[in-house]
Design an enzyme around this catalytic site. Structure first.
Site, PDB file in Angstrom:
ATOM      1  CB  SER A 482      -0.954  -0.001   1.194  1.00 44.85           C
ATOM      2  OG  SER A 482      -0.240  -0.014   2.421  1.00 44.85           O
ATOM      3  CG  ASP A 483       4.213   1.513   2.664  1.00 46.37           C
ATOM      4  OD1 ASP A 483       4.222   0.516   1.923  1.00 46.37           O
ATOM      5  OD2 ASP A 483       4.888   1.571   3.714  1.00 46.37           O
ATOM      6  CB  CYS A 484       5.568   0.354  -2.239  1.00 49.28           C
ATOM      7  SG  CYS A 484       6.671  -0.250  -0.955  1.00 49.28           S
ATOM      8  CD  GLU A 487       5.448   7.728   0.098  1.00 49.89           C
ATOM      9  OE1 GLU A 487       5.865   8.697  -0.579  1.00 49.89           O
ATOM     10  OE2 GLU A 487       4.895   7.877   1.214  1.00 49.89           O
TER      11      GLU A 487
END
Length: 757
Positions: A482-484, A487
């Site tokens: 999710s965060d990759c 970003e």
């Protein structure tokens, strides 16, 4: 010399989805380099050895030396230092930024990413050596140079007391010591040999601390496969687990993907009761590792024996009851007809899952722990299989060589580092000067987005939607995060607003939509975002966490870092693409902010699960709140965050947080209250985004002075002796690029938002 190869294939057993963009692997070439370069490498190695008890992680000097030669740059401006009482000028800030970005551009690979080490655990490379010994490939898969560098790595990370830690900066543990000791023996060292008598000192530590019966469960597994421990001394890992329906609360599909994919091949090997050949060396190791004769060991008692040095997460009583029932009742029944038919069916399903995960990840797997297990399972099924050959071809993707030797990485942090590096460089507002760097990085971002979901019925194989995601490493690995993804989305959106002649063509709109779909699919009912897959399990299941050295390993959960990145990505997308799923995105952002505000600690901090720790979590939480228009004046959460950070600032203007904060869950300074430039940058970024400069900018000025004055002559920032990454509460991870990325980012934000305010 060792040479780092970028975006190259060359092996018929390799497959790729994007021409190997992001691939990085090391090869040894005896003819490479000049005599002066080879001498410089030896100096680097000796300096690391001399200082190994003070600075325990590498500075990635071999990679930096090579890429700086391949990417020569114009002369770097002279540094500017700022006295303690001197005002920080725009000239000092801009000069420091230019120097830092110029240096960092020289270590960018030609495919646009920044190669870097992502290692640290001392249970990564050793199982590979054990597995290759079992398969007979130790001297065919590992060249003499590979073996030499693995031994160098183990020697360099032996503690002064003779043992080895769970990770490179930790106290000695039984799993680190037993696996490292065995690895040295399998690589040809005698029982009293090794550099500085490393083997003998390691054996003494093991025996003085109760012998290898105290190895935790993962260590017990590898010792058993090797033949120096018994399956009867292991808690059961029944493959019948894979027969449970998805509706079951303990279905594999409800487990955290890392846990699921570790125990998938483990359960196959356990169900097979596989043990490697019992050679003379194995019989010798049986004598060397225990304080009593091997055949007199009480294996049932050994099942639940764990050295106190390794015991971070003790098994609850209910878990030991479960293991006892499975060991004494269920397992004997499952080995007898007719229930043995059930075992046979379960083994077939387990290996089917192994093959599916191998195929969809191009044999990279989710990480190096799983990679070696799946490789061994494929060999056990068929030593001549195509699957095993494809596994061998991908092993170099996990290797990393630095001045401390050869180690295994999780699988690389190519996309993660690139996304942060791009935003850091953009923060400096110097895009016109570093257009070529940004264009290459943009190309990497575009080439790294996952374009398709896994083939077949991926939901039935417990795989989630991945079309539109970005991974932690590269497209070939394929696992959405999710965060990759968030970003990566932020970077792609920022590039879409920049001139094409500077950064190239942007992504097509549909690919932005795909990324948003992945992000939204990973939000939980409480508003937080999980990392890899939706949270499907109840928290009580964590009581059955079978590892003794990790916490939060059994089920997926929400993280402040993932929630923050998701919010920031969605906010920027909503601003630039107003029509797509607008109501859902608005609601998602509001729920995410509520989660962040609800998870703030009483002291004003947030616990970060992937960096160390309260400084890191606070940075992400503040970023999300600020992205949604929260300010120091209108947000009590931001005011508390500033108060927390200011209370931790040191006399030199920096911040200092030990890895022990993560495991002990209490903010703990680094020994000696030494400032760490990465954590100082995290704190400064938080204070700047929270609006502290409008209240009292002096604490920010003090921290920026430290960054400016710490910059080295070549524009780099020093590798300090303290690690900045962590996972599952108790294991440290070295992100060697952080020392470049975050000082650049903090200086860039300072230049724009404090000096330019």
């Amino acid at each position: 010399m060792w040479r780092l190869k970028i975006a190259e294939g060359g092996d018929k057993w390799l497959t790729t989805t994007n021409e190997h963009v992001g691939r990085q692997h090391w090869e040894f070439d005896a003819e490479a380099g000049t005599a002066e370069e080879r001498a410089q490498v030896e100096i680097m190695r000796q300096e690391f050895k001399n200082n190994r008890f003070r600075v325990k992680q590498s500075a990635d000097l071999l990679m930096r030396m090579q890429l700086r030669k391949e990417n020569p740059c114009s002369e770097i401006p002279a540094p500017i230092k700022v006295n303690e009482t001197e005002q920080i000028t725009e000239e000092a800030t801009i000069t420091t930024l230019r120097r830092a970005i110029t240096f960092y551009s020289t270590i960018q690979a030609h495919d646009g990413h920044w190669p870097a080490e992502s290692a640290g655990p001392l249970f990564f490379i050793q199982p590979l050596v054990l597995a290759l010994y079992v398969t007979g490939g130790i001297n065919t898969v590992l060249s003499p140079e590979h073996q030499k560098e693995i031994k160098r790595y183990i020697y360099n990370h032996q503690n002064e007391d003779g043992g080895w830690g769970f990770h490179i900066i930790g106290h000695s543990t039984m799993i680190g010591s037993a696996l490292s000791y065995i690895t040295l023996r399998l690589l040809g060292e005698g029982p009293d040999g090794g550099e500085d008598r490393a083997v003998a000192r390691g054996r003494k530590w093991i025996l003085d601390h109760g012998g290898a019966v105290g190895t935790p469960s993962w260590g017990k597994f590898w010792l058993t496969v090797l033949g120096v421990y018994e399956w009867d001394g292991c808690n059961p890992m029944p493959p019948e687990f894979w027969l449970l329906p998805k509706s079951s609360p303990i279905s594999p599909g409800n487990m955290l993907c890392y846990c699921r994919l570790v125990y998938m091949p483990m359960s196959y090997l356990y169900g097979k009761r596989f043990v490697g050949p019992i050679t003379g060396l194995i019989r010798s190791l049986r004598d060397e590792l225990y304080n009593e004769p091997y055949y007199e060991i009480n294996w049932n008692k050994a099942r639940n024996t764990c050295a106190k040095e390794d015991l971070y997460y003790p098994h609850p009583f209910v878990q030991d009851m479960l293991w006892g029932f499975l060991h004494h009742v269920a397992e004997p029944l499952l080995q007898r007809w007719p229930l043995s038919k059930l075992r046979e069916k379960a083994l077939g399903i387990a290996i089917e899952h192994v093959h599916y995960e191998d195929y969809i990840s191009r044999y990279l797997c989710i990480g190096c722990v799983e990679k070696v297990l799946c490789m061994l399972a494929c060999w056990v099924e068929d030593p001549n299989s195509e699957a095993y050959k494809r596994h061998l071809a991908r092993l170099p993707d996990n290797y990393w060589v630095a001045e401390d030797g050869l180690k295994m990485q999780t699988f690389g942090c190519q996309m993660w580092d690139a996304a942060f590096a791009i935003q850091a460089i953009l923060s400096a507002n110097l895009s016109h000067e570093f257009g070529s760097t940004l264009k290459k990085a943009h190309n990497f971002v575009k080439a790294s987005q996952v374009r398709d979901n896994p083939p077949g019925d991926h939901f039935a194989m417990y795989r989630h939607t991945s079309k539109g995601a970005w991974t932690f490493s590269m497209q070939d690995q394929g696992l959405q995060v999710s965060d990759c993804t968030a970003e990566g989305l932020k970077c792609a959106l920022l590039f879409s607003e920049m001139p094409k002649e500077v950064v190239g063509e942007g992504l097509k709109t549909e690919r932005f939509y795909d990324a948003v779909n992945v992000i939204l699919s990973l939000q939980s009912a409480n508003g937080g975002f999980s990392a890899w897959e939706p949270n499907r399990a109840e928290r009580w299941l964590e009581k059955f966490n079978p590892t003794e050295f990790f916490e939060d390993t059994l089920i997926e959960r929400e993280y402040v870092e993932c929630t923050s990145s998701a919010i920031q990505g969605l906010v920027l997308f909503k601003k630039l693409h107003k029509g797509h799923r607008s109501n859902e995105i608005k609601t998602s952002i509001a729920r995410g902010i509520h989660y962040i505000e609800q998870t703030q600690e009483p002291d004003g901090s947030w616990y970060g699960c992937w960096g160390i720790c309260y400084t890191y979590g606070t940075l992400f939480a503040v970023d999300a709140l600020a992205a949604c228009g929260k300010t120091y004046q209108n947000s009590p959460a931001l005011r508390k965050a500033c108060q927390f950070l200011l209370s931790k600032q040191l006399v030199d203007g920096g911040w200092s947080e030990s890895h022990l904060s993560s495991s002990n869950k209490v903010y703990t300074n680094i020994e000696g209250n030494r400032s760490n430039l990465v954590q100082t940058s995290w704190a400064l970024l938080s204070l700047i985004k929270a609006g502290q400069a409008k209240i009292d900018p002096e604490p920010i000025h003090r921290g920026i002075r430290l960054l400016i004055n710490s910059q080295m002559e070549d524009g780099d920032f020093p590798q300090q002796g303290d690690i900045t990454g962590v996972f599952m509460k108790n294991c440290a991870l070295n992100y060697s690029s952080y020392r470049n990325i975050f000082p650049i980012w903090a200086l860039g934000d300072y230049h724009r938002h404090v000096l330019g305010a």
